[in-house]
Motif scaffolding. Structure first.
Motif, PDB file in Angstrom:
ATOM      1  N   TYR A 155       2.069   1.912  -3.460  1.00 17.72           N
ATOM      2  CA  TYR A 155       1.550   2.150  -4.690  1.00 17.72           C
ATOM      3  C   TYR A 155       0.917   3.802  -3.618  1.00 17.72           C
ATOM      4  O   TYR A 155       0.028   4.775  -5.358  1.00 17.72           O
ATOM      5  CB  TYR A 155       0.146   1.347  -4.737  1.00 17.72           C
ATOM      6  CG  TYR A 155      -1.360   1.009  -5.029  1.00 17.72           C
ATOM      7  CD1 TYR A 155      -1.137   1.079  -6.483  1.00 17.72           C
ATOM      8  CD2 TYR A 155      -2.186   2.724  -4.454  1.00 17.72           C
ATOM      9  CE1 TYR A 155      -3.116   1.251  -7.333  1.00 17.72           C
ATOM     10  CE2 TYR A 155      -3.119   2.682  -5.542  1.00 17.72           C
ATOM     11  CZ  TYR A 155      -3.274   1.802  -6.632  1.00 17.72           C
ATOM     12  OH  TYR A 155      -4.438   2.200  -7.946  1.00 17.72           O
ATOM     13  N   LEU A 156       0.953   4.375  -3.259  1.00 16.93           N
ATOM     14  CA  LEU A 156       0.565   5.336  -2.663  1.00 16.93           C
ATOM     15  C   LEU A 156       1.672   6.605  -2.490  1.00 16.93           C
ATOM     16  O   LEU A 156       1.957   7.956  -2.263  1.00 16.93           O
ATOM     17  CB  LEU A 156       0.222   5.806  -1.380  1.00 16.93           C
ATOM     18  CG  LEU A 156      -1.665   5.578  -0.988  1.00 16.93           C
ATOM     19  CD1 LEU A 156      -1.641   4.416   0.438  1.00 16.93           C
ATOM     20  CD2 LEU A 156      -2.598   5.780  -2.066  1.00 16.93           C
ATOM     21  N   ARG A 212      -6.639  -1.387  -3.770  1.00 17.99           N
ATOM     22  CA  ARG A 212      -6.694   0.182  -4.041  1.00 17.99           C
ATOM     23  C   ARG A 212      -7.737   0.265  -2.991  1.00 17.99           C
ATOM     24  O   ARG A 212      -8.514   1.546  -3.530  1.00 17.99           O
ATOM     25  CB  ARG A 212      -7.872  -0.720  -5.214  1.00 17.99           C
ATOM     26  CG  ARG A 212      -6.966  -0.868  -6.470  1.00 17.99           C
ATOM     27  CD  ARG A 212      -6.670  -1.903  -8.372  1.00 17.99           C
ATOM     28  NE  ARG A 212      -8.787  -0.489  -8.394  1.00 17.99           N
ATOM     29  CZ  ARG A 212      -9.399  -0.910  -9.876  1.00 17.99           C
ATOM     30  NH1 ARG A 212      -8.967  -2.126  -9.778  1.00 17.99           N
ATOM     31  NH2 ARG A 212      -9.315   0.369 -10.116  1.00 17.99           N
ATOM     32  N   LEU A 242       1.066  -1.575   0.186  1.00 18.28           N
ATOM     33  CA  LEU A 242       0.156  -0.044  -0.108  1.00 18.28           C
ATOM     34  C   LEU A 242       0.592   1.465   0.220  1.00 18.28           C
ATOM     35  O   LEU A 242       0.159   2.344  -1.066  1.00 18.28           O
ATOM     36  CB  LEU A 242      -0.933   0.289   1.388  1.00 18.28           C
ATOM     37  CG  LEU A 242      -1.795   1.123   1.399  1.00 18.28           C
ATOM     38  CD1 LEU A 242      -2.764   1.266   0.227  1.00 18.28           C
ATOM     39  CD2 LEU A 242      -2.714   1.432   2.761  1.00 18.28           C
ATOM     40  N   LYS A 243       1.909   1.619   1.039  1.00 17.26           N
ATOM     41  CA  LYS A 243       2.759   2.124   1.048  1.00 17.26           C
ATOM     42  C   LYS A 243       3.649   3.139  -0.665  1.00 17.26           C
ATOM     43  O   LYS A 243       3.748   3.966  -0.876  1.00 17.26           O
ATOM     44  CB  LYS A 243       3.731   2.296   2.165  1.00 17.26           C
ATOM     45  CG  LYS A 243       3.356   2.346   3.382  1.00 17.26           C
ATOM     46  CD  LYS A 243       4.233   2.010   5.035  1.00 17.26           C
ATOM     47  CE  LYS A 243       5.152   3.055   4.610  1.00 17.26           C
ATOM     48  NZ  LYS A 243       5.903   2.599   5.612  1.00 17.26           N
ATOM     49  N   LEU A 262      -2.708   3.904   8.004  1.00 15.36           N
ATOM     50  CA  LEU A 262      -2.498   2.917   6.735  1.00 15.36           C
ATOM     51  C   LEU A 262      -3.142   1.209   7.153  1.00 15.36           C
ATOM     52  O   LEU A 262      -3.862   0.445   6.684  1.00 15.36           O
ATOM     53  CB  LEU A 262      -1.410   3.123   5.254  1.00 15.36           C
ATOM     54  CG  LEU A 262      -0.795   4.160   5.240  1.00 15.36           C
ATOM     55  CD1 LEU A 262       0.914   4.314   4.379  1.00 15.36           C
ATOM     56  CD2 LEU A 262      -2.389   4.259   4.001  1.00 15.36           C
ATOM     57  N   SER A 264      -6.746   2.479  -1.155  1.00 18.13           N
ATOM     58  CA  SER A 264      -6.206   3.506  -1.626  1.00 18.13           C
ATOM     59  C   SER A 264      -7.176   4.586  -1.452  1.00 18.13           C
ATOM     60  O   SER A 264      -7.484   6.237  -1.228  1.00 18.13           O
ATOM     61  CB  SER A 264      -5.762   3.434  -2.663  1.00 18.13           C
ATOM     62  OG  SER A 264      -5.140   4.385  -3.639  1.00 18.13           O
ATOM     63  N   HIS A 317      -8.039   6.105   1.360  1.00 24.80           N
ATOM     64  CA  HIS A 317      -6.921   7.340   1.823  1.00 24.80           C
ATOM     65  C   HIS A 317      -7.518   8.166   1.349  1.00 24.80           C
ATOM     66  O   HIS A 317      -7.084   9.306   1.716  1.00 24.80           O
ATOM     67  CB  HIS A 317      -5.410   6.767   1.319  1.00 24.80           C
ATOM     68  CG  HIS A 317      -4.430   8.106   1.623  1.00 24.80           C
ATOM     69  ND1 HIS A 317      -3.921   8.382   0.971  1.00 24.80           N
ATOM     70  CD2 HIS A 317      -3.411   7.137   3.158  1.00 24.80           C
ATOM     71  CE1 HIS A 317      -2.538   8.638   1.757  1.00 24.80           C
ATOM     72  NE2 HIS A 317      -3.316   8.722   2.694  1.00 24.80           N
ATOM     73  N   LYS A 318      -7.409   8.585   0.055  1.00 22.78           N
ATOM     74  CA  LYS A 318      -7.759   9.741  -1.180  1.00 22.78           C
ATOM     75  C   LYS A 318      -8.616  10.761  -0.068  1.00 22.78           C
ATOM     76  O   LYS A 318      -8.934  11.299  -0.570  1.00 22.78           O
ATOM     77  CB  LYS A 318      -7.657   9.137  -2.307  1.00 22.78           C
ATOM     78  CG  LYS A 318      -6.479   8.829  -3.030  1.00 22.78           C
ATOM     79  CD  LYS A 318      -7.406   9.022  -4.590  1.00 22.78           C
ATOM     80  CE  LYS A 318      -5.582   8.229  -4.902  1.00 22.78           C
ATOM     81  NZ  LYS A 318      -6.009   8.025  -6.665  1.00 22.78           N
ATOM     82  N   ARG A 322      -8.966  12.502   2.606  1.00 16.53           N
ATOM     83  CA  ARG A 322      -7.458  13.840   2.133  1.00 16.53           C
ATOM     84  C   ARG A 322      -8.236  14.676   0.965  1.00 16.53           C
ATOM     85  O   ARG A 322      -8.333  15.700   0.795  1.00 16.53           O
ATOM     86  CB  ARG A 322      -6.300  13.484   1.361  1.00 16.53           C
ATOM     87  CG  ARG A 322      -5.186  12.786   2.609  1.00 16.53           C
ATOM     88  CD  ARG A 322      -3.837  12.091   1.715  1.00 16.53           C
ATOM     89  NE  ARG A 322      -4.195  12.947  -0.185  1.00 16.53           N
ATOM     90  CZ  ARG A 322      -3.143  12.186  -0.610  1.00 16.53           C
ATOM     91  NH1 ARG A 322      -2.518  11.129  -0.666  1.00 16.53           N
ATOM     92  NH2 ARG A 322      -3.027  13.890  -2.029  1.00 16.53           N
TER      93      ARG A 322
END
Length: 100
Positions: free
Chosen positions: A8-9, A52, A5-6, A20, A55, A58-59, A62
């Motif tokens: 990917y981001l 995904r 994941l890290k 995360l 992610s 996460h988006k 933000r």
């Protein structure tokens, strides 16, 4: 899966590891709810699908993925976490719920 994941981001340090990890747990819960699956069945779902979803969470956190915003009566709308292509990937693992 945290390291994937890290990557990917594009995150290179450990400062967001707790967040995360939480997002990955949330992604797993979303998948279990959508697929009506157990923890054992969850293990068969590919990591990239979980990444995904994490992610997307996460988006959303933000403020990215915002589809619409109205200031008048404060209406904010985000893209669905489970996009059509993610749902398509998950549908093969989804159990049919019967009426009892």
């Amino acid at each position: 899966m945290l390291s994937k994941l890290k990557i990917y981001l594009g995150i290179n340090d450990d400062s967001q590891d707790d967040l995360l990890t939480l997002l990955l747990d949330m992604a797993n819960d979303i998948i279990k709810a959508y697929c009506y699956c157990s923890d054992e069945e969850l293990a068969t779902i590919p990591d990239y699908t979980k990444i995904r979803i994490a992610s997307a969470l996460h988006k959303k956190r933000r403020g990215e993925g915002l589809k619409a915003r109205n200031q008048g009566s404060r209406s904010t709308q985000y893209d669905d976490i489970l996009s059509d292509d993610i749902k398509l990937s998950l549908n093969q693992y989804r159990r049919v719920r019967g009426a009892f």
